[in-house]
Design a protein around this motif. Structure first.
Motif, mmCIF file in Angstrom:
data_model
loop_
_atom_site.group_PDB
_atom_site.id
_atom_site.type_symbol
_atom_site.label_atom_id
_atom_site.label_comp_id
_atom_site.label_asym_id
_atom_site.label_seq_id
_atom_site.Cartn_x
_atom_site.Cartn_y
_atom_site.Cartn_z
ATOM 1 N N THR A 93 -5.178 0.914 -7.108
ATOM 2 C CA THR A 93 -4.610 -0.201 -5.344
ATOM 3 C C THR A 93 -4.217 -0.099 -4.771
ATOM 4 N N PHE A 94 -4.152 1.157 -4.549
ATOM 5 C CA PHE A 94 -3.710 1.529 -2.800
ATOM 6 C C PHE A 94 -5.138 1.355 -2.041
ATOM 7 N N VAL A 95 -6.239 1.480 -2.961
ATOM 8 C CA VAL A 95 -7.796 1.539 -1.914
ATOM 9 C C VAL A 95 -8.868 0.263 -2.226
ATOM 10 N N GLY A 96 -7.811 -0.286 -3.205
ATOM 11 C CA GLY A 96 -8.461 -1.693 -2.759
ATOM 12 C C GLY A 96 -7.029 -2.603 -1.694
ATOM 13 N N LEU A 97 -6.655 -2.362 -1.942
ATOM 14 C CA LEU A 97 -5.204 -2.955 -0.863
ATOM 15 C C LEU A 97 -6.330 -2.607 0.092
ATOM 16 N N PHE A 126 -4.145 7.520 -11.280
ATOM 17 C CA PHE A 126 -5.350 7.276 -10.573
ATOM 18 C C PHE A 126 -5.334 5.850 -10.485
ATOM 19 N N LEU A 127 -4.524 4.849 -11.434
ATOM 20 C CA LEU A 127 -4.450 3.185 -11.214
ATOM 21 C C LEU A 127 -3.326 2.960 -9.602
ATOM 22 N N PHE A 128 -2.542 3.305 -9.428
ATOM 23 C CA PHE A 128 -1.459 3.592 -8.136
ATOM 24 C C PHE A 128 -2.683 3.984 -7.259
ATOM 25 N N GLY A 129 -3.269 4.539 -7.275
ATOM 26 C CA GLY A 129 -4.043 4.793 -5.838
ATOM 27 C C GLY A 129 -5.534 3.932 -5.650
ATOM 28 N N GLY A 187 -9.040 6.367 3.877
ATOM 29 C CA GLY A 187 -8.806 6.170 2.891
ATOM 30 C C GLY A 187 -9.976 6.372 2.443
ATOM 31 N N THR A 188 -11.013 6.973 2.820
ATOM 32 C CA THR A 188 -11.899 7.673 2.115
ATOM 33 C C THR A 188 -11.699 8.821 1.504
ATOM 34 N N HIS A 189 -10.694 9.734 2.260
ATOM 35 C CA HIS A 189 -9.678 11.223 1.239
ATOM 36 C C HIS A 189 -9.227 10.142 0.225
ATOM 37 N N VAL A 190 -8.610 9.024 0.011
ATOM 38 C CA VAL A 190 -7.762 9.092 -0.830
ATOM 39 C C VAL A 190 -8.909 9.420 -1.993
ATOM 40 N N THR A 191 -10.320 7.807 -1.827
ATOM 41 C CA THR A 191 -10.949 7.065 -2.829
ATOM 42 C C THR A 191 -12.049 8.851 -3.266
ATOM 43 N N PHE A 192 -11.567 10.109 -2.469
ATOM 44 C CA PHE A 192 -12.553 11.546 -3.024
ATOM 45 C C PHE A 192 -11.198 11.630 -3.927
ATOM 46 N N GLU A 228 0.974 -1.528 -0.042
ATOM 47 C CA GLU A 228 -0.206 -0.310 -0.302
ATOM 48 C C GLU A 228 1.222 1.290 0.008
ATOM 49 N N THR A 229 2.068 1.427 0.885
ATOM 50 C CA THR A 229 3.039 2.461 1.068
ATOM 51 C C THR A 229 3.634 2.582 -0.653
ATOM 52 N N MET A 230 3.876 1.611 -1.027
ATOM 53 C CA MET A 230 4.946 1.833 -2.282
ATOM 54 C C MET A 230 3.870 2.341 -3.245
ATOM 55 N N ALA A 231 2.322 1.829 -3.007
ATOM 56 C CA ALA A 231 1.636 2.247 -4.500
ATOM 57 C C ALA A 231 1.200 4.369 -3.895
ATOM 58 N N LEU A 232 0.977 4.138 -3.212
ATOM 59 C CA LEU A 232 0.716 5.856 -2.235
ATOM 60 C C LEU A 232 2.157 6.125 -2.726
ATOM 61 N N LEU A 233 3.536 6.193 -2.899
ATOM 62 C CA LEU A 233 5.114 6.593 -3.358
ATOM 63 C C LEU A 233 4.546 7.325 -5.061
ATOM 64 N N PHE A 234 4.357 5.638 -5.299
ATOM 65 C CA PHE A 234 4.299 5.868 -6.783
ATOM 66 C C PHE A 234 3.777 6.636 -7.261
ATOM 67 N N SER A 235 2.452 6.393 -6.918
ATOM 68 C CA SER A 235 1.339 7.226 -6.785
ATOM 69 C C SER A 235 1.234 8.772 -7.546
ATOM 70 N N SER A 236 2.480 8.876 -5.827
ATOM 71 C CA SER A 236 3.210 10.625 -5.418
ATOM 72 C C SER A 236 4.182 11.357 -6.661
ATOM 73 N N ILE A 237 5.294 10.446 -7.071
ATOM 74 C CA ILE A 237 6.139 10.820 -8.020
ATOM 75 C C ILE A 237 4.942 10.728 -9.653
ATOM 76 N N THR A 238 4.441 9.461 -10.294
ATOM 77 C CA THR A 238 3.659 10.280 -11.110
ATOM 78 C C THR A 238 2.576 11.040 -11.283
#
Lengths: 200, 115
Positions: free
Chosen positions: A106-110, A101-104, A142-147, A67-77
């Motif tokens: 992934t995070f929410v899915g996990l 969006f895909l990385f985000g 997680g709700t924040h990330v979803t929004f 999850e952490t990696m998904a969010l970190l990769f989404s930050s640089i993308t």
């Protein structure tokens, strides 16, 4: 502080020191207070298990790391999307927004999978004060990330339809603040809740 | 908030926004994430040391994100962002520190220990 004049360029509109950007910054600061109170609540009741499971029994650090990696990769993308915005390359913005969006997602899915697993194994929010606080804190993030994902989808549509205008650029700038802010909150979540929870 | 000339104004706006800054932040964040996860998952240190490592790495990584991803610094352009951030930090320390302190001293005296 009035850079947002009519006919301003993309650069000017996404400059940090416009009034509307400062207003959004103040909103983020109020969100910091909300999250810090949820963290406080979690810390004060984190050892109240009520006979239920403890952190080290239910947390899967491997999934938390993913999850952490998904969010970190989404930050640089998202950063790459902003660089393309400043270079006024519309397709580049669309491409990197989609990848973000895909990385985000992934995070929410996990996270959803983790929550369902916990509830399924009798570790739902009604089990103990510890788990109530856990679900409230992590769920709020997680709700924040979803929004944030909904916002990314909306901005993808705006860039696709309206192109790169100063207004769209200005909105993307605030979305980037929101998105990077959520990654910072996640740093505190994985450190306080998961890592420290497993050590104890 | 007035600016000297067009060039420096342009520089100020794009100051933090370049690929090098993002990649630097990304690599630093990767390292600062790997260290605490490794420490916990592979038990590199004693529990007390591990908690300190987690806290220190988290604080450094937050600063890295603020500078490299949010482009927040102490320049003239960011003065009000920094000021409101500092005020938020003050409130945060009072609320969070005060509450945890209060409950920590309340629990042993009222026998509200976790069960």
């Amino acid at each position: 502080m009035s850079h947002a004049a009519e006919g301003a360029s993309v650069h000017t509109a996404s400059s940090p020191n416009t009034m509307v950007n400062f207003g959004f910054w103040v909103y983020l600061m109020s969100d910091v207070i909300i999250f810090s109170m949820l963290f406080t609540m979690f810390v004060t009741v984190q050892s109240h298990y009520n006979g239920g499971p403890q952190g080290h029994q239910i947390f899967e650090l491997r999934d938390v790391f993913l999850e952490t990696m998904a969010l970190l990769f989404s930050s640089i993308t998202f950063g790459l999307a902003m660089l393309n915005l400043h270079a006024e390359k519309k397709n580049g913005v669309l491409l990197w927004l989609a990848i973000t969006f895909l990385f985000g997602a992934t995070f929410v899915g996990l996270e959803v999978r983790e929550f369902l697993n916990l509830v399924h194994h009798g570790a739902g929010p009604d089990t103990s004060a510890f788990l109530s606080a856990f679900f409230t804190l992590v769920g709020t993030h997680g709700t924040h990330v979803t929004f944030g994902l909904i916002w990314i989808a909306v901005m993808f549509g705006q860039v696709a339809v309206k192109g790169i205008s100063p207004k769209v650029g200005s909105r993307l700038f605030r979305l980037s603040l929101f998105w990077h802010f959520l990654d910072i909150v996640w740093i505190v979540v994985f450190s306080t809740v998961y890592l420290a929870g497993v050590v104890q | 908030m007035s600016h000297g000339n067009i060039d420096s104004d342009h520089q100020a706006r794009l100051g933090g926004l370049n690929l090098t800054t993002y990649v630097t932040g990304f690599v630093l964040a990767l390292i600062l994430t790997a260290i605490p996860f490794g420490a916990v998952m592979f038990g590199w240190f004693s529990p007390a040391t591990t908690l300190i490592v987690i806290a220190v790495m988290a604080v450094i990584q937050i600063l890295v994100h603020l500078f490299c991803f949010l482009h927040l610094d102490f320049s003239e352009d960011n003065r009000w962002n920094t000021a409101s951030g500092a005020f938020t930090l003050l409130i945060l320390v009072i609320l969070v520190g005060g509450t945890i302190w209060l409950f920590a001293s309340l629990m042993p005296r009222t026998m509200l220990m976790g069960g």
